[in-house]
Design a protein around this motif. Structure first.
Motif, PDB file in Angstrom:
ATOM      1  N   LEU A 115      -0.019  15.949   4.931  1.00  0.00           N
ATOM      2  CA  LEU A 115       0.074  15.178   3.690  1.00  0.00           C
ATOM      3  C   LEU A 115      -0.447  15.970   2.496  1.00  0.00           C
ATOM      4  O   LEU A 115       0.164  15.967   1.427  1.00  0.00           O
TER       5      LEU A 115
ATOM      6  N   MET B 185      -4.369   5.873  -0.956  1.00  0.00           N
ATOM      7  CA  MET B 185      -3.412   6.449  -1.899  1.00  0.00           C
ATOM      8  C   MET B 185      -4.009   7.641  -2.642  1.00  0.00           C
ATOM      9  O   MET B 185      -3.313   8.590  -2.965  1.00  0.00           O
TER      10      MET B 185
ATOM     11  N   GLY C 134       6.652   7.942  -5.616  1.00  0.00           N
ATOM     12  CA  GLY C 134       7.019   7.610  -4.247  1.00  0.00           C
ATOM     13  C   GLY C 134       6.058   8.171  -3.221  1.00  0.00           C
ATOM     14  O   GLY C 134       5.644   7.471  -2.285  1.00  0.00           O
ATOM     15  N   PHE C 135       5.670   9.422  -3.393  1.00  0.00           N
ATOM     16  CA  PHE C 135       4.783  10.039  -2.414  1.00  0.00           C
ATOM     17  C   PHE C 135       3.387   9.434  -2.454  1.00  0.00           C
ATOM     18  O   PHE C 135       2.715   9.382  -1.428  1.00  0.00           O
ATOM     19  N   SER C 136       2.955   8.977  -3.620  1.00  0.00           N
ATOM     20  CA  SER C 136       1.637   8.334  -3.693  1.00  0.00           C
ATOM     21  C   SER C 136       1.603   7.089  -2.821  1.00  0.00           C
ATOM     22  O   SER C 136       0.624   6.839  -2.125  1.00  0.00           O
ATOM     23  N   ILE C 137       2.670   6.335  -2.836  1.00  0.00           N
ATOM     24  CA  ILE C 137       2.722   5.109  -2.024  1.00  0.00           C
ATOM     25  C   ILE C 137       2.916   5.452  -0.554  1.00  0.00           C
ATOM     26  O   ILE C 137       2.183   4.971   0.313  1.00  0.00           O
ATOM     27  N   ILE C 138       3.880   6.301  -0.253  1.00  0.00           N
ATOM     28  CA  ILE C 138       4.154   6.651   1.148  1.00  0.00           C
ATOM     29  C   ILE C 138       2.961   7.386   1.768  1.00  0.00           C
ATOM     30  O   ILE C 138       2.571   7.108   2.897  1.00  0.00           O
ATOM     31  N   GLY C 139       2.380   8.303   1.019  1.00  0.00           N
ATOM     32  CA  GLY C 139       1.199   9.018   1.522  1.00  0.00           C
ATOM     33  C   GLY C 139       0.033   8.080   1.792  1.00  0.00           C
ATOM     34  O   GLY C 139      -0.714   8.260   2.747  1.00  0.00           O
TER      35      GLY C 139
ATOM     36  N   SER D 294       9.031  11.625  -7.515  1.00  0.00           N
ATOM     37  CA  SER D 294       8.385  12.104  -6.288  1.00  0.00           C
ATOM     38  C   SER D 294       6.899  11.779  -6.285  1.00  0.00           C
ATOM     39  O   SER D 294       6.337  11.392  -5.258  1.00  0.00           O
TER      40      SER D 294
ATOM     41  N   LEU E  35       0.279   5.038   2.786  1.00  0.00           N
ATOM     42  CA  LEU E  35       0.565   4.335   4.034  1.00  0.00           C
ATOM     43  C   LEU E  35       0.346   5.222   5.261  1.00  0.00           C
ATOM     44  O   LEU E  35      -0.057   4.738   6.312  1.00  0.00           O
ATOM     45  N   LEU E  36       0.591   6.515   5.114  1.00  0.00           N
ATOM     46  CA  LEU E  36       0.491   7.427   6.253  1.00  0.00           C
ATOM     47  C   LEU E  36      -0.907   8.021   6.446  1.00  0.00           C
ATOM     48  O   LEU E  36      -1.224   8.502   7.531  1.00  0.00           O
TER      49      LEU E  36
END
Length: 132
Positions: free
Chosen positions: A88, A35, A120-125, A117, A127-128
């Motif tokens: 990312l 993260m 949300g992006f901290s979590i999604i990023g 944003s 994961l990716l």
């Protein structure tokens, strides 16, 4: 207590449960690390200093630092996930820059959207992000 031949007096089930808990703890640590790893913190810090020092040029400063974030990630990343990690970082930088109060040549998104944003992006990023 150390024993001969690895016999500890614990059942096989207890040993398996302990190993699984240790594995889950490691997965959580890896996710937390991911993260924060995709955020170009070095460039965000430089951007924040420039934002405070020269507020009349924030739009140009944001473009310069955005390019710096992508270039730094390109130069510093190796391995299978290089392209994904560069993307990312390219997405993360403007989100964080807007959250700090920056603008892109006079344009700013709504602060509530920016805050959501970042979350949300901290979590999604995380994961990716590929640290391999």
């Amino acid at each position: 207590m150390a024993t001969l031949y690895g016999i500890t007096g614990r059942s096989a089930r207890q040993i398996k449960d302990a190993d699984q808990k240790r594995g889950n703890k490691d997965k959580v640590k890896e996710f937390a690390s991911n993260m924060t790893s995709h955020i170009p913190t070095e460039v965000v810090a430089v951007f924040a200093l420039g934002l405070a020092g020269a507020p009349d040029y924030t739009g140009y400063w944001m473009i310069f630092c955005w390019a710096g974030a992508v270039a730094l990630r390109w130069w510093a990343t190796d391995g299978d996930g290089k392209i994904g990690n560069i993307i990312l970082a390219g997405l993360a930088f403007p989100i964080w820059a807007f959250a700090l109060g920056g603008d892109l040549l006079g344009w700013k998104p709504d602060p509530q959207i920016t805050n959501l944003s970042v979350l949300g992006f901290s979590i999604i990023g995380g994961l990716l992000y590929n640290n391999k």
